[in-house]
Each structure stands twice: as structure tokens, then as C-alpha cells.
Design a protein around this motif. Structure first.
Motif, mmCIF file in Angstrom:
data_model
loop_
_atom_site.group_PDB
_atom_site.id
_atom_site.type_symbol
_atom_site.label_atom_id
_atom_site.label_comp_id
_atom_site.label_asym_id
_atom_site.label_seq_id
_atom_site.Cartn_x
_atom_site.Cartn_y
_atom_site.Cartn_z
ATOM 1 N N GLY A 126 0.781 -1.227 0.000
ATOM 2 C CA GLY A 126 0.000 0.000 0.000
ATOM 3 C C GLY A 126 0.813 1.277 0.000
ATOM 4 N N ARG A 127 2.107 1.168 0.186
ATOM 5 C CA ARG A 127 3.005 2.324 0.124
ATOM 6 C C ARG A 127 4.413 1.816 -0.163
ATOM 7 N N ALA A 128 5.256 2.695 -0.688
ATOM 8 C CA ALA A 128 6.621 2.297 -1.025
ATOM 9 C C ALA A 128 7.472 3.524 -1.268
ATOM 10 N N ASP A 129 8.769 3.323 -1.231
ATOM 11 C CA ASP A 129 9.695 4.317 -1.772
ATOM 12 C C ASP A 129 9.801 4.002 -3.258
ATOM 13 N N LEU A 130 9.288 4.871 -4.092
ATOM 14 C CA LEU A 130 9.221 4.580 -5.522
ATOM 15 C C LEU A 130 10.601 4.420 -6.138
ATOM 16 N N VAL A 131 11.601 5.098 -5.599
ATOM 17 C CA VAL A 131 12.957 4.945 -6.125
ATOM 18 C C VAL A 131 13.460 3.527 -5.857
ATOM 19 N N ASP A 132 13.391 3.100 -4.610
ATOM 20 C CA ASP A 132 13.900 1.773 -4.247
ATOM 21 C C ASP A 132 13.093 0.644 -4.886
ATOM 22 N N ALA A 133 11.770 0.825 -4.929
ATOM 23 C CA ALA A 133 10.900 -0.271 -5.341
ATOM 24 C C ALA A 133 10.691 -0.349 -6.839
ATOM 25 N N PHE A 134 10.887 0.748 -7.565
ATOM 26 C CA PHE A 134 10.492 0.754 -8.977
ATOM 27 C C PHE A 134 11.458 1.519 -9.882
ATOM 28 N N ALA A 135 11.716 2.786 -9.565
ATOM 29 C CA ALA A 135 12.485 3.628 -10.480
ATOM 30 C C ALA A 135 13.931 3.176 -10.623
ATOM 31 N N PHE A 136 14.507 2.634 -9.556
ATOM 32 C CA PHE A 136 15.869 2.084 -9.687
ATOM 33 C C PHE A 136 15.889 0.680 -10.262
ATOM 34 N N PRO A 137 15.156 -0.282 -9.720
ATOM 35 C CA PRO A 137 15.327 -1.660 -10.198
ATOM 36 C C PRO A 137 14.929 -1.881 -11.645
ATOM 37 N N LEU A 138 14.004 -1.088 -12.191
ATOM 38 C CA LEU A 138 13.622 -1.316 -13.581
ATOM 39 C C LEU A 138 14.775 -1.037 -14.551
ATOM 40 N N PRO A 139 15.326 0.174 -14.597
ATOM 41 C CA PRO A 139 16.402 0.409 -15.564
ATOM 42 C C PRO A 139 17.695 -0.332 -15.248
ATOM 43 N N ILE A 140 17.995 -0.573 -13.963
ATOM 44 C CA ILE A 140 19.229 -1.296 -13.667
ATOM 45 C C ILE A 140 19.107 -2.745 -14.120
ATOM 46 N N THR A 141 17.923 -3.325 -14.015
ATOM 47 C CA THR A 141 17.724 -4.693 -14.502
ATOM 48 C C THR A 141 17.876 -4.742 -16.011
ATOM 49 N N VAL A 142 17.293 -3.770 -16.699
ATOM 50 C CA VAL A 142 17.371 -3.746 -18.164
ATOM 51 C C VAL A 142 18.813 -3.620 -18.628
#
Length: 403
Positions: A126-142
Motif C-alpha cells: 500500500g506504500r513504497a519508496d518509488l525509487v527503491d521499489a520501482f524507479a531504480f530496479p527497472l532500468p538497472i535490470t534492463v
């Protein structure tokens, strides 16, 4: 012309540099400044002048123009951001084919899968740090999958990368660069000893000359191969530039939407506006505040300012993209607005090689996030934003959100 000490503007300049750039631009497109780190440079804040400077062959990217060597070049090796033609042309050509529109488009299904998996993990809380949870892991994984970096190493790499682009001190920056250089050496050696793999780093490894002289770092004579030092430097640049800017494109873009509810509602109602929204995110509050430094080979003039030979020049992309002479109502975030010609990816021969990939990732990430989190909002309990220091990367360390 008085030299302006940007350090006197304090933390307000880091949090919101745009009013300060506007005041500078009102008195001229180019100013001699002292940066918050104490470096004396010339700062270009006008759009027309910035565009000219970014493509001006009289400005060198090589610190050697002033007899300098940057820390990353000294420790890791010469990369695209510190090279001029013909070396820049040769190295860029070796990797450009991996970032064509067709090649990037082939990554769409995998980027979508990564975005969905990350949101699957986020949603229950229901809540998150968008950097840690989404904005960082997406491009670093790619970018790590594209280059062939093991998933287990990505956490360590994040700490090094953040310290390189937004150093907290000279000592911590130096430590990060040395540790990253050692890691890349180990990674390259591991790939050299493994079976051939279908990733970019393995492909670049196959361009290494086999002679002992070549492995020592001397480019081969045919001009279309990498030396060992060049390979390490290329991996370094692609890994950092390939994710760090996109992290902040995503977090800055989401923050802009969440603080402009009418624009957010318009995008939710019509995802046909998505491409324009991404371009507006890039223009309005893009991830790169200033382009990496350039050096005058001879005296140059922009507007009424004359910059002597042998001077360092910073082009403020953030300032140029809020220039009212180019963009009407520049401080208004408008996803339907006129944003063509923004300089968020630079201009000229150093135009960002990864621009197509960044646009693809941003489009998929933003749409998926908004579709699957219909009540997405800034978390009122998130506290004040922690801005990245320095003038290179524009963004926050954390972005608390809830839904």
C-alpha cells in the motif's frame, strides 16, 4: 562581468535551481561562476546558446585540453564523455548498433515484464519508496541484462553508481571509482574465461585484440576494436549512464504528475498523450541538470559573452529547457505543451546514445504504474525530499508514495 558564487545560494539551489537560473538568464545567457564544489567555470543558461555550445567543435570534451585528467578516466579509462573525434567516433560506432530504434523496440516485452513484476511486489504494502521499489530496479535490470551483469551484483553497483554521479565527498567518490574499476576487471575476466554469451559486454569483449600489446591497453591499428582499458571504460559508462538518468527521469516524472493533478487526470483519461508526457517530463524537470564539462580550445562567443581559450564550460540543460525565448510558459508543466527541441538528451555528436531506451522504459513504466495504481499519490508521511547533491544529476534519493 562579476563572477557568481552558486554556493551562496545554499540548499535552495539544489532543491529548486530553476528560479536561480531564471535570474541569471534574465541578465545574460552565459555567466562565469563558482560551482557549489568551488570550481570556477562558465555556465551557459540560454537555450539557443546551450544548443550552440553542445555542438561547437571549438569546445573539447577532453580534460587534456587543460592538462587535466578526471578521476574516472585516470582510474577506469577513457570513455565517450571525455573523448573527441576520431576516438569518440570510433568508440561510439562500436556500440551504437545496440541502441537503434529496432534493437530497443525488441526489448519492449522484457521491460514490460520487469515493470509488472516490480509492481506485483509493491502492491500489497500500500506504500513504497518509488525509487527503491520501482524507479531504480527497472532500468538497472534492463541495462544489466543487456550488458550481462549478474543480478546478485546490482545492489553493490547502485551504491557505487550513486556516489559517482552525486558524490557526498571527494574521498567517498574516489573509493567508489576504485571499487567499481576492480569490479569491472573481475567481471570482464570472468566473461573472458566463460563460454561465449549473448550480451553486449561479451560482444565487446570479442572486439579485444589478442596480442599482449593490445591487452595492455594500446588500441589496435585497424581502428575498429577496443583496447582492454577502453572496454572497461565502455562498460563503466554504459552501466552508469544506462540506468542512473532513467532512475531520475522516472522519479522526477512521477513527482511532476503527482504535484499537477489536472495533468495526471488528463494522462489517465488518454494514454495517447503518453509520448508527449514523457517529453514534457524531460523538458520540465529532466534527470541531467548540466552536461558534463567542456573545455574551450580557443576563445568563443555566445551572446555578448566571450569565453577565453582554456576555460571550463558547463551547459545547464535544466536552465535551457526553461528558457522563455524557446518555450512559452516554461515553468508550467503541460503534457500537451510544445516541448520539441528540449535538450534533456543533449545535442550534437554527444547526444545521448541511450535516448531511445530511456524513452521506451519511461513510457512503459509510467503507464504501467498509473494503470495498476489508480490511487497513486505522494505519501503525506514521507517527510522532506532528500535531493541528490551537485549539479550533474537532478533528482531525489527517495520518493515515498502510497496508493
Amino acid at each position: 562581468m562579476a563572477v557568481i558564487d552558486l554556493g551562496e545560494y545554499g540548499p535552495e539551489f539544489t532543491a529548486d535551481p530553476y528560479p536561480f537560473y531564471a535570474k541569471l538568464r534574465a541578465t545574460g545567457p552565459v555567466h562565469e561562476v563558482v560551482t557549489p564544489y568551488g570550481d570556477r567555470m562558465w555556465l551557459v543558461v540560454g537555450h539557443e546558446e546551450a544548443r550552440s555550445a553542445l555542438a561547437d567543435p571549438r569546445l573539447s570534451k577532453s580534460p587534456g585540453t587543460l592538462g587535466l585528467v578526471m578521476l574516472d578516466e585516470q582510474v577506469i579509462g577513457p570513455h565517450l564523455l571525455v573523448l573527441d573525434p576520431p576516438d569518440h567516433t570510433r568508440l561510439r560506432k562500436l556500440v551504437a548498433r545496440e541502441f537503434t530504434m529496432r534493437r530497443v523496440e525488441s526489448l519492449r516485452p522484457r521491460v514490460q515484464q520487469i515493470a509488472d513484476e516490480l509492481i506485483d511486489t509493491m502492491l500489497p504494502a500500500g506504500r513504497a519508496d518509488l525509487v527503491d521499489a520501482f524507479a531504480f530496479p527497472l532500468p538497472i535490470t534492463v541495462i544489466c541484462e543487456l550488458l550481462g551483469v549478474p543480478a546478485a551484483d546490482r545492489g553493490r553497483f547502485r551504491a557505487w553508481s550513486t556516489e559517482v554521479v552525486a558524490p557526498t565527498s571527494a574521498e567517498t567518490e574516489r573509493t567508489a571509482v576504485h571499487e567499481l574499476a576492480a569490479y569491472l576487471d573481475e567481471l570482464i575476466e570472468d566473461k573472458r574465461c566463460s563460454r561465449p554469451a549473448d550480451d553486449l559486454l561479451s560482444a565487446l569483449l570479442r572486439t579485444l585484440p589478442h596480442s599482449p600489446a593490445g591487452m595492455g591497453g594500446t588500441p589496435v591499428e585497424d581502428g575498429d576494436r577496443l583496447s582492454a582499458a577502453e572496454l572497461r571504460a565502455m562498460a563503466y559508462l554504459l552501466l552508469i549512464a544506462g540506468h542512473e538518468t532513467t532512475v531520475n527521469l522516472l522519479s522526477n516524472g512521477v513527482r511532476a504528475l503527482l504535484t499537477h493533478p489536472a495533468q495526471l487526470a488528463a494522462l489517465r483519461a488518454d494514454f495517447g498523450l503518453l509520448d508527449g508526457a514523457v517529453e514534457e517530463m524531460l523538458r520540465y524537470d529532466g534527470p541531467v541538470e548540466t552536461a558534463t564539462v567542456r573545455f574551450t580550445r580557443e576563445a568563443v562567443s555566445y551572446g555578448d559573452a566571450v569565453i577565453p581559450a582554456g576555460q571550463a564550460v558547463l551547459v545547464a540543460l535544466a536552465a535551457a529547457d526553461r528558457d522563455p525565448d524557446r518555450f512559452p510558459e516554461p515553468d508550467r508543466f503541460d503534457i500537451r505543451g510544445e516541448n520539441r527541441g528540449h535538450l534533456a538528451f543533449g545535442h550534437g555528436m554527444h547526444y545521448c546514445l541511450g535516448a531511445p531506451l530511456a524513452r521506451l522504459e519511461a513510457g512503459i513504466a509510467i503507464r504501467t504504474l498509473l494503470e495498476r495504481c489508480p490511487d497513486l499519490a505522494l505519501d503525506p508521511e514521507g517527510g522532506p525530499l532528500d535531493w541528490l547533491p551537485g549539479m550533474l544529476i537532478r533528482g531525489v534519493r527517495h520518493l515515498p508514495v502510497s496508493w
